[in-house]
Design an enzyme around this catalytic site. Structure first.
Site, PDB file in Angstrom:
ATOM      1  N   LYS A 238       0.679  -1.310  -0.058  1.00  0.00           N
ATOM      2  CA  LYS A 238       0.014   0.074   0.013  1.00  0.00           C
ATOM      3  C   LYS A 238       0.949   1.347   0.155  1.00  0.00           C
ATOM      4  O   LYS A 238       0.636   2.303  -0.524  1.00  0.00           O
ATOM      5  CB  LYS A 238      -1.008   0.078   1.140  1.00  0.00           C
ATOM      6  CG  LYS A 238      -2.282  -0.932   1.163  1.00  0.00           C
ATOM      7  CD  LYS A 238      -3.043  -0.894   2.117  1.00  0.00           C
ATOM      8  CE  LYS A 238      -4.083  -1.759   2.143  1.00  0.00           C
ATOM      9  NZ  LYS A 238      -4.749  -1.933   3.387  1.00  0.00           N
ATOM     10  N   ARG A 239       2.290   1.307   0.855  1.00  0.00           N
ATOM     11  CA  ARG A 239       2.794   2.428   0.809  1.00  0.00           C
ATOM     12  C   ARG A 239       3.516   2.693  -0.485  1.00  0.00           C
ATOM     13  O   ARG A 239       3.909   3.901  -0.881  1.00  0.00           O
ATOM     14  CB  ARG A 239       3.745   2.377   1.973  1.00  0.00           C
ATOM     15  CG  ARG A 239       3.083   3.041   3.264  1.00  0.00           C
ATOM     16  CD  ARG A 239       3.549   2.563   4.637  1.00  0.00           C
ATOM     17  NE  ARG A 239       2.949   1.671   5.052  1.00  0.00           N
ATOM     18  CZ  ARG A 239       3.381   0.364   4.997  1.00  0.00           C
ATOM     19  NH1 ARG A 239       4.614   0.045   4.851  1.00  0.00           N
ATOM     20  NH2 ARG A 239       2.723  -0.442   5.612  1.00  0.00           N
TER      21      ARG A 239
END
Ligand code: GLU
Length: 464
Positions: A238-239
């Site tokens: 996600k990052r």
């Protein structure tokens, strides 16, 4: 296969944007349900109040609707806590669960002392503690034997029970842990196949042991499709990676392209073709044909798929698809759908995502073209002055259709002894503001002679 009616579920936790990997999991479940005439259940796993947010729940609904994965039943775990509480009590009463007061620090410190691997050592197993402040409920896993996950994709995967720590199933705060709620619901909802990402495979033996301890008999069939990775073969994160489905929606990918492409990360039809519709997938999908190795999420390839599909759209559908994107532009009030329709086939050939469509022809809607400085610097030299002057003269009296506009403009090249490119480039920049864009003669026709001449003169004046 199983002789139970097919009931599958997609069980996202609303802790962030809707992940493309999750979309693929949802798709495989949905396709199996539709193919087998079964039920596709959407279960929001929102027991963790600290990590969940209502907007993420809405995000899940929106994303699923966008790609057309409709659900037959909808549940929210936050509304089903009594069931998990009852299951916890049942396990405690049958001696399969016990209260534990060890803090994380206690557990870590003892592991360090032992010099063994981290993890819980069963310290409170036989202490007979009662429920109380600061105490969590743990599931007592067997010390001997093995637990086998019969995985439809991976075959039998065996786990040594001795290596499975007693997991917490109810936190000291009273919140049931994922694995408990998950198993209770799979049983209650009579789930026939659990299809979820490979990441969950290591905890699946705990699910199976809990399932059995709760007296539900034969567990569901399991299938763990491989994780999705980026070009460095790292699991999509996600990052680090663009993983939110919303991102692709907002950039103008078509929902069917997303489904087609995501399906391919792990599965392909028997004839190995790459492009297929959702209906074809429903006909041809089989869990046995899902691969085991990590699937590469290749945005370039996705983009190429999208470009092909945009090109193949009937013009009316293309125009309708562009409309909501045009509505978000800073100059949305100037956009005109009917005018756009006249150039749509030309635009359709030249873009990869829908957000590119209206900006490509912004010069047809704005009073003045938005001048791109680099394009201007590259083309507006001394030759440009004579080109613009000659074009203004030539355009005065010709028939205003692409063919004659083209002939007249390219005729200038001959007249001035410059290359065709040199003749066309300053004209394009004067009219559209940029060196690249849709076919110029067609664009000029749509723009109209008066506006075209005014733009030539404006550019000419700017050149002094
Ligand atoms: N809530 C879990 C997740 O989002 C679901 C796992 C499962 O499908 O069993 O990863």
């Amino acid at each position: 296969m199983t002789d139970r009616p097919v009931r599958v579920r997609f069980a996202p936790s609303p802790t962030g944007y809707f992940h493309v990997g999750g979309t693929r999991t949802a798709l495989y479940n949905w396709v199996l349900a539709r193919q087998q005439g079964g039920a596709f259940i959407l279960r929001i796993e929102d027991t963790d109040e600290e990590r969940n947010r209502e907007e993420w729940v809405e995000g899940i609904y929106d994303a699923m609707r966008w790609v057309g994965l409709d659900w037959d039943e909808l549940y929210r775990q936050s509304e089903r806590k009594a069931l998990y509480e009852a299951a916890a009590q049942q396990l405690e009463a049958s001696g399969r669960a016990y209260w534990c007061e060890c803090t994380r620090d206690d557990v870590d410190a003892r592991a360090k002392e032992r010099g063994g691997p981290p993890g819980y050592d069963g310290f409170c197993r036989d202490r007979g503690l009662r429920r109380g402040e600061g105490r969590a409920l743990r599931f007592r896993t067997p010390d001997e034997g093995t637990t086998v996950v019969h995985d439809l994709i991976r075959g039998d995967v065996e786990f040594d029970n001795a290596t499975i720590d007693d997991p917490v199933i109810v936190r000291s705060t009273g919140v049931p842990i994922f694995v408990l709620a998950n198993v209770v619901d799979d049983a209650d909802m009579r789930i026939s196949h659990v299809i979820r990402s490979e990441e969950h495979l290591p905890t699946t033996p705990k699910h199976i042991l809990l399932w059995e301890a709760l007296g539900h008999g034969e567990p569901p069939l399991y299938a763990h499709p491989p994780v999705v990775v980026n070009e460095k073969r790292q699991k999509l994160s996600k990052r680090r990676d663009p993983v939110a489905l919303e991102l692709y929606r907002d950039e103008g990918y078509l929902p069917d392209v997303m489904l087609n492409y995501l399906a391919l990360i792990g599965w392909s039809p028997p004839d190995h073709r790459e492009r297929f519709t959702v209906e074809e997938m429903v006909r041809e999908f089989s869990l046995d044909a899902v691969g085991k190795s990590p699937g590469f999420f290749d945005v370039k390839k996705l983009r190429a798929f999208n470009a092909d599909s945009i090109r193949a759209l009937p013009v009316d559908e293309f125009v309708a698809a562009v409309e909501p994107f045009a509505a978000r532009l800073s100059w949305a009030d100037r956009f005109d759908l009917e005018r756009f329709r006249t150039v749509a086939p030309l635009v359709q050939e030249r873009i990869e995502v829908l957000t590119e469509a209206a900006p490509m022809v912004d010069f047809l809607f704005l009073d003045e073209p938005e001048i791109d400085e680099t394009s201007w610097a590259k083309t507006m030299n001394t030759d440009a002055i004579s080109v613009l002057d000659a074009a203004a003269t030539a355009w005065e009296s010709i028939a205003w259709v692409p063919e004659t506009i083209g002939e007249a403009t390219l005729g200038i090249a001959e007249q001035l002894g410059v290359s065709r490119k040199k003749a066309q480039a300053p004209v394009r920049v004067a009219i559209t503001g940029r060196t690249v864009g849709p076919p110029l003669w067609e664009s000029l026709e749509i723009l109209g002679r008066d506006v075209a001449l005014a733009r030539l003169r404006a550019a000419r004046a700017k050149l002094g």
